[in-house]
Design an enzyme around this catalytic site. Structure first.
Site, short mmCIF file in Angstrom:
data_model
loop_
_atom_site.label_atom_id
_atom_site.label_comp_id
_atom_site.label_asym_id
_atom_site.label_seq_id
_atom_site.Cartn_x
_atom_site.Cartn_y
_atom_site.Cartn_z
N HIS A 216 0.85 -1.19 0.00
CA HIS A 216 0.00 0.00 0.00
C HIS A 216 0.89 1.24 0.00
O HIS A 216 1.95 1.26 0.62
CB HIS A 216 -0.93 -0.01 1.22
CG HIS A 216 -1.99 1.03 1.11
ND1 HIS A 216 -1.75 2.36 1.39
CD2 HIS A 216 -3.29 0.96 0.73
CE1 HIS A 216 -2.85 3.05 1.18
NE2 HIS A 216 -3.81 2.23 0.77
N GLU B 272 -3.96 2.04 -7.52
CA GLU B 272 -4.32 3.18 -6.68
C GLU B 272 -3.40 4.36 -6.99
O GLU B 272 -2.29 4.44 -6.42
CB GLU B 272 -4.18 2.81 -5.20
CG GLU B 272 -5.08 1.68 -4.76
CD GLU B 272 -5.39 1.76 -3.27
OE1 GLU B 272 -6.57 1.85 -2.93
OE2 GLU B 272 -4.45 1.76 -2.46
P1 PGA Z 1 -9.53 5.91 0.10
O1 PGA Z 1 -8.41 4.83 0.42
O2 PGA Z 1 -10.70 5.18 -0.49
O3 PGA Z 1 -9.87 6.53 1.42
O4 PGA Z 1 -8.93 6.87 -0.86
C1 PGA Z 1 -8.09 3.82 -0.49
C2 PGA Z 1 -6.82 3.15 -0.07
O5 PGA Z 1 -5.90 3.85 0.37
O6 PGA Z 1 -6.70 1.92 -0.13
#
Ligand code: PGA
Length: 274
Positions: free
Chosen positions: A105, A177
Protein backbone atom coordinates in the site's frame (compact mmCIF):
# COMPACT_ATOMS: atom_id res chain seq x y z
CA UNK A 1 -33.15 -8.91 -17.26
CA UNK A 2 -30.58 -6.10 -17.59
CA UNK A 3 -27.74 -6.67 -20.00
CA UNK A 4 -24.38 -7.61 -18.52
CA UNK A 5 -22.24 -4.54 -18.84
CA UNK A 6 -18.89 -5.80 -17.70
CA UNK A 7 -18.59 -9.51 -18.34
CA UNK A 8 -15.65 -10.87 -16.39
CA UNK A 9 -13.72 -13.56 -18.24
CA UNK A 10 -11.38 -16.10 -16.67
CA UNK A 11 -13.97 -17.13 -14.06
CA UNK A 12 -13.14 -14.02 -12.05
CA UNK A 13 -15.46 -13.01 -9.22
CA UNK A 14 -16.00 -9.35 -8.45
CA UNK A 15 -14.22 -8.23 -5.31
CA UNK A 16 -14.69 -5.32 -2.91
CA UNK A 17 -11.90 -4.75 -0.41
CA UNK A 18 -12.59 -2.57 2.63
CA UNK A 19 -9.35 -1.12 3.95
CA UNK A 20 -10.22 0.23 7.39
CA UNK A 21 -6.65 1.48 7.92
CA UNK A 22 -6.35 2.98 11.44
CA UNK A 23 -9.69 4.78 11.22
CA UNK A 24 -11.86 2.90 13.70
CA UNK A 25 -11.34 2.15 17.39
CA UNK A 26 -11.92 -1.31 18.81
CA UNK A 27 -15.62 -0.94 19.58
CA UNK A 28 -16.37 0.87 16.34
CA UNK A 29 -14.56 -1.83 14.34
CA UNK A 30 -16.66 -4.63 15.80
CA UNK A 31 -19.82 -2.57 15.37
CA UNK A 32 -19.00 -1.84 11.73
CA UNK A 33 -18.26 -5.52 11.05
CA UNK A 34 -21.56 -6.54 12.62
CA UNK A 35 -23.58 -3.99 10.62
CA UNK A 36 -21.75 -4.90 7.41
CA UNK A 37 -22.59 -8.54 7.94
CA UNK A 38 -26.28 -7.76 8.43
CA UNK A 39 -26.50 -5.44 5.45
CA UNK A 40 -24.55 -7.48 2.92
CA UNK A 41 -25.64 -10.99 3.94
CA UNK A 42 -27.40 -11.80 0.66
CA UNK A 43 -24.90 -10.20 -1.66
CA UNK A 44 -21.84 -11.85 -0.18
CA UNK A 45 -22.59 -15.01 -2.16
CA UNK A 46 -22.00 -13.17 -5.44
CA UNK A 47 -19.06 -10.98 -4.59
CA UNK A 48 -15.89 -11.42 -2.57
CA UNK A 49 -16.27 -8.85 0.18
CA UNK A 50 -13.06 -8.53 2.20
CA UNK A 51 -12.80 -6.58 5.45
CA UNK A 52 -9.32 -5.47 6.50
CA UNK A 53 -9.37 -4.24 10.12
CA UNK A 54 -6.28 -3.42 12.22
CA UNK A 55 -4.21 -6.41 13.39
CA UNK A 56 -5.36 -6.52 17.04
CA UNK A 57 -8.99 -6.63 15.91
CA UNK A 58 -8.71 -9.49 13.45
CA UNK A 59 -9.80 -12.06 16.03
CA UNK A 60 -12.81 -10.04 17.15
CA UNK A 61 -13.96 -9.37 13.57
CA UNK A 62 -13.38 -13.00 12.72
CA UNK A 63 -15.78 -13.96 15.51
CA UNK A 64 -18.40 -11.52 14.18
CA UNK A 65 -18.10 -12.87 10.62
CA UNK A 66 -18.13 -16.55 11.55
CA UNK A 67 -20.61 -18.46 9.39
CA UNK A 68 -20.94 -15.61 6.87
CA UNK A 69 -19.44 -15.39 3.37
CA UNK A 70 -17.58 -12.19 4.16
CA UNK A 71 -13.83 -12.67 4.14
CA UNK A 72 -10.99 -11.04 6.00
CA UNK A 73 -7.71 -9.51 4.98
CA UNK A 74 -4.70 -8.21 6.90
CA UNK A 75 -3.39 -4.73 6.13
CA UNK A 76 0.19 -5.96 5.80
CA UNK A 77 2.58 -8.75 6.75
CA UNK A 78 6.34 -8.99 7.29
CA UNK A 79 8.54 -10.35 4.54
CA UNK A 80 10.33 -12.75 6.89
CA UNK A 81 8.53 -15.65 8.50
CA UNK A 82 9.95 -15.20 12.02
CA UNK A 83 12.74 -13.40 13.84
CA UNK A 84 13.77 -10.24 15.68
CA UNK A 85 11.23 -7.84 14.12
CA UNK A 86 9.64 -5.86 16.92
CA UNK A 87 6.08 -4.82 16.22
CA UNK A 88 5.74 -6.84 13.02
CA UNK A 89 3.31 -9.58 12.11
CA UNK A 90 4.21 -12.67 10.08
CA UNK A 91 2.30 -14.63 7.48
CA UNK A 92 2.34 -17.50 9.96
CA UNK A 93 0.46 -15.40 12.53
CA UNK A 94 -2.18 -14.64 9.92
CA UNK A 95 -2.63 -18.08 8.45
CA UNK A 96 -6.06 -19.44 9.31
CA UNK A 97 -7.27 -16.01 10.39
CA UNK A 98 -7.41 -14.15 7.06
CA UNK A 99 -7.60 -15.13 3.42
CA UNK A 100 -6.04 -11.98 1.95
CA UNK A 101 -3.17 -9.61 2.74
CA UNK A 102 -2.87 -6.04 1.46
CA UNK A 103 0.72 -5.56 0.32
CA UNK A 104 2.64 -2.54 -0.93
CA UNK A 105 0.00 0.00 0.00
CA UNK A 106 1.30 3.48 -0.79
CA UNK A 107 1.02 4.44 2.89
CA UNK A 108 3.36 1.54 3.74
CA UNK A 109 5.72 2.48 0.92
CA UNK A 110 5.72 6.11 2.07
CA UNK A 111 5.75 5.75 5.88
CA UNK A 112 7.71 2.51 6.28
CA UNK A 113 10.15 2.76 3.40
CA UNK A 114 8.87 -0.37 1.67
CA UNK A 115 10.64 -0.92 -1.63
CA UNK A 116 9.53 -2.96 -4.62
CA UNK A 117 12.00 -5.64 -3.51
CA UNK A 118 10.53 -5.89 0.00
CA UNK A 119 7.03 -6.01 -1.44
CA UNK A 120 8.06 -8.80 -3.82
CA UNK A 121 9.31 -10.78 -0.81
CA UNK A 122 6.01 -10.16 0.97
CA UNK A 123 4.09 -11.41 -2.06
CA UNK A 124 6.09 -14.63 -2.07
CA UNK A 125 5.70 -14.98 1.69
CA UNK A 126 1.93 -14.53 1.51
CA UNK A 127 1.52 -17.05 -1.30
CA UNK A 128 3.67 -19.62 0.50
CA UNK A 129 1.43 -19.26 3.55
CA UNK A 130 -1.66 -19.81 1.40
CA UNK A 131 -2.75 -16.17 1.61
CA UNK A 132 -3.93 -14.17 -1.40
CA UNK A 133 -1.93 -10.96 -1.88
CA UNK A 134 -3.73 -7.76 -2.84
CA UNK A 135 -0.82 -5.86 -4.34
CA UNK A 136 -1.17 -2.07 -4.48
CA UNK A 137 0.53 -0.12 -7.25
CA UNK A 138 0.20 3.43 -8.49
CA UNK A 139 2.05 6.59 -9.39
CA UNK A 140 2.64 9.75 -7.35
CA UNK A 141 1.38 13.15 -8.48
CA UNK A 142 4.91 14.02 -9.60
CA UNK A 143 5.31 10.83 -11.62
CA UNK A 144 1.98 11.53 -13.26
CA UNK A 145 3.01 15.09 -14.10
CA UNK A 146 6.29 13.84 -15.54
CA UNK A 147 4.42 11.37 -17.76
CA UNK A 148 5.88 8.41 -15.88
CA UNK A 149 2.65 6.63 -14.91
CA UNK A 150 3.06 3.70 -17.28
CA UNK A 151 6.75 3.18 -16.45
CA UNK A 152 6.08 3.32 -12.69
CA UNK A 153 3.19 0.90 -12.70
CA UNK A 154 4.96 -1.46 -15.10
CA UNK A 155 8.03 -1.54 -12.82
CA UNK A 156 5.95 -2.14 -9.69
CA UNK A 157 4.00 -5.00 -11.29
CA UNK A 158 7.06 -6.63 -12.86
CA UNK A 159 8.98 -6.59 -9.56
CA UNK A 160 6.01 -7.87 -7.53
CA UNK A 161 5.60 -10.83 -9.88
CA UNK A 162 9.29 -11.49 -10.50
CA UNK A 163 9.67 -14.77 -8.65
CA UNK A 164 6.22 -16.19 -8.19
CA UNK A 165 5.05 -19.38 -9.89
CA UNK A 166 2.71 -18.60 -12.80
CA UNK A 167 0.02 -20.77 -11.26
CA UNK A 168 -0.15 -18.35 -8.33
CA UNK A 169 -1.39 -15.54 -10.50
CA UNK A 170 -4.99 -16.66 -10.09
CA UNK A 171 -4.58 -16.09 -6.35
CA UNK A 172 -3.30 -12.53 -6.74
CA UNK A 173 -5.24 -9.30 -6.87
CA UNK A 174 -3.73 -6.03 -8.10
CA UNK A 175 -5.12 -2.72 -6.90
CA UNK A 176 -4.37 0.27 -9.10
CA UNK A 177 -4.32 3.18 -6.68
CA UNK A 178 -3.00 6.44 -8.12
CA UNK A 179 -1.46 7.97 -5.01
CA UNK A 180 -2.76 11.45 -5.84
CA UNK A 181 -6.32 10.10 -5.74
CA UNK A 182 -6.13 8.39 -2.33
CA UNK A 183 -7.63 9.57 0.98
CA UNK A 184 -9.27 12.76 -0.12
CA UNK A 185 -12.19 12.30 2.26
CA UNK A 186 -15.73 11.06 1.74
CA UNK A 187 -18.18 13.58 0.29
CA UNK A 188 -15.50 16.02 -0.88
CA UNK A 189 -15.18 16.55 -4.57
CA UNK A 190 -12.16 14.42 -5.19
CA UNK A 191 -9.61 14.22 -7.95
CA UNK A 192 -9.70 10.84 -9.60
CA UNK A 193 -8.49 9.54 -12.93
CA UNK A 194 -11.22 9.20 -15.55
CA UNK A 195 -12.58 5.64 -15.48
CA UNK A 196 -11.24 5.26 -18.98
CA UNK A 197 -7.70 6.26 -17.97
CA UNK A 198 -7.84 4.00 -14.90
CA UNK A 199 -9.02 1.06 -17.03
CA UNK A 200 -6.18 1.72 -19.45
CA UNK A 201 -3.58 1.37 -16.66
CA UNK A 202 -5.40 -1.66 -15.29
CA UNK A 203 -5.20 -3.19 -18.76
CA UNK A 204 -1.46 -2.54 -18.63
CA UNK A 205 -1.25 -4.42 -15.33
CA UNK A 206 -2.91 -7.45 -16.92
CA UNK A 207 -0.65 -7.16 -19.95
CA UNK A 208 2.50 -7.11 -17.79
CA UNK A 209 1.14 -10.17 -15.97
CA UNK A 210 0.50 -11.85 -19.33
CA UNK A 211 4.06 -11.09 -20.47
CA UNK A 212 5.29 -12.73 -17.30
CA UNK A 213 2.99 -15.73 -17.12
CA UNK A 214 1.05 -16.06 -20.37
CA UNK A 215 -2.41 -14.84 -21.26
CA UNK A 216 -4.27 -17.82 -19.87
CA UNK A 217 -3.00 -17.15 -16.37
CA UNK A 218 -3.30 -13.38 -16.65
CA UNK A 219 -6.99 -13.76 -17.48
CA UNK A 220 -7.51 -15.19 -14.04
CA UNK A 221 -5.81 -12.30 -12.25
CA UNK A 222 -8.17 -9.80 -10.65
CA UNK A 223 -7.46 -6.10 -10.99
CA UNK A 224 -9.35 -3.49 -8.97
CA UNK A 225 -9.40 0.29 -8.73
CA UNK A 226 -8.76 2.25 -5.52
CA UNK A 227 -8.59 5.94 -4.62
CA UNK A 228 -11.44 7.89 -2.99
CA UNK A 229 -14.04 5.41 -4.19
CA UNK A 230 -17.53 6.07 -2.91
CA UNK A 231 -21.06 5.18 -3.88
CA UNK A 232 -21.39 8.00 -6.39
CA UNK A 233 -18.16 7.25 -8.22
CA UNK A 234 -17.82 3.47 -8.04
CA UNK A 235 -20.21 2.57 -10.89
CA UNK A 236 -18.26 4.36 -13.60
CA UNK A 237 -15.06 2.46 -12.70
CA UNK A 238 -16.50 -1.04 -12.45
CA UNK A 239 -18.43 -0.68 -15.70
CA UNK A 240 -15.11 -0.59 -17.52
CA UNK A 241 -14.05 -3.94 -19.01
CA UNK A 242 -11.19 -5.55 -17.12
CA UNK A 243 -12.08 -3.83 -13.82
CA UNK A 244 -12.97 -6.53 -11.32
CA UNK A 245 -13.92 -4.43 -8.31
CA UNK A 246 -12.64 -1.78 -5.93
CA UNK A 247 -10.42 -1.18 -2.93
CA UNK A 248 -12.14 1.30 -0.64
CA UNK A 249 -10.68 3.17 2.32
CA UNK A 250 -12.60 5.91 4.13
CA UNK A 251 -16.01 5.22 2.56
CA UNK A 252 -15.84 1.55 3.60
CA UNK A 253 -15.89 2.37 7.32
CA UNK A 254 -19.55 3.32 6.99
CA UNK A 255 -21.52 0.05 6.64
CA UNK A 256 -24.40 1.72 4.79
CA UNK A 257 -22.00 3.30 2.32
CA UNK A 258 -20.07 0.04 1.90
CA UNK A 259 -23.30 -1.83 1.26
CA UNK A 260 -24.21 0.64 -1.48
CA UNK A 261 -20.79 0.23 -3.05
CA UNK A 262 -21.16 -3.56 -3.08
CA UNK A 263 -24.56 -3.16 -4.75
CA UNK A 264 -23.10 -0.91 -7.42
CA UNK A 265 -20.33 -3.38 -8.11
CA UNK A 266 -22.80 -6.21 -8.48
CA UNK A 267 -25.05 -4.15 -10.72
CA UNK A 268 -22.18 -3.35 -13.07
CA UNK A 269 -20.55 -6.74 -13.42
CA UNK A 270 -21.60 -9.92 -15.09
CA UNK A 271 -22.15 -11.65 -11.78
CA UNK A 272 -24.69 -9.00 -10.81
CA UNK A 273 -27.14 -10.43 -13.28
CA UNK A 274 -27.26 -13.96 -11.97
P1 PGA B 1 -9.53 5.91 0.10
O1 PGA B 1 -8.41 4.83 0.42
O2 PGA B 1 -10.70 5.18 -0.49
O3 PGA B 1 -9.87 6.53 1.42
O4 PGA B 1 -8.93 6.87 -0.86
C1 PGA B 1 -8.09 3.82 -0.49
C2 PGA B 1 -6.82 3.15 -0.07
O5 PGA B 1 -5.90 3.85 0.37
O6 PGA B 1 -6.70 1.92 -0.13
Amino acid sequence: MPKARNPMPGGRRPIVVANWKMYLGATATVRAARATRLLTARMATRVDLVLCPAFPLLQAVNAVLKGSRIQMGAQDLHHELAGAYTGDVSADHLRGLVRYALLGHSERRRDHGETDEIIAKKVRRALKAGLQPIICVGETAQEREDGDTVATVRRQVERALADIPVLSLAHCVFAYEPIWAISQGVGRSSTQPSPDDAAHIMGLIRKVAADRAGRRYAERLRVVYGGSVERKTVGAFVEEPGVDGVLVGAASTNPVGLNQIVREVLASTHYGNH
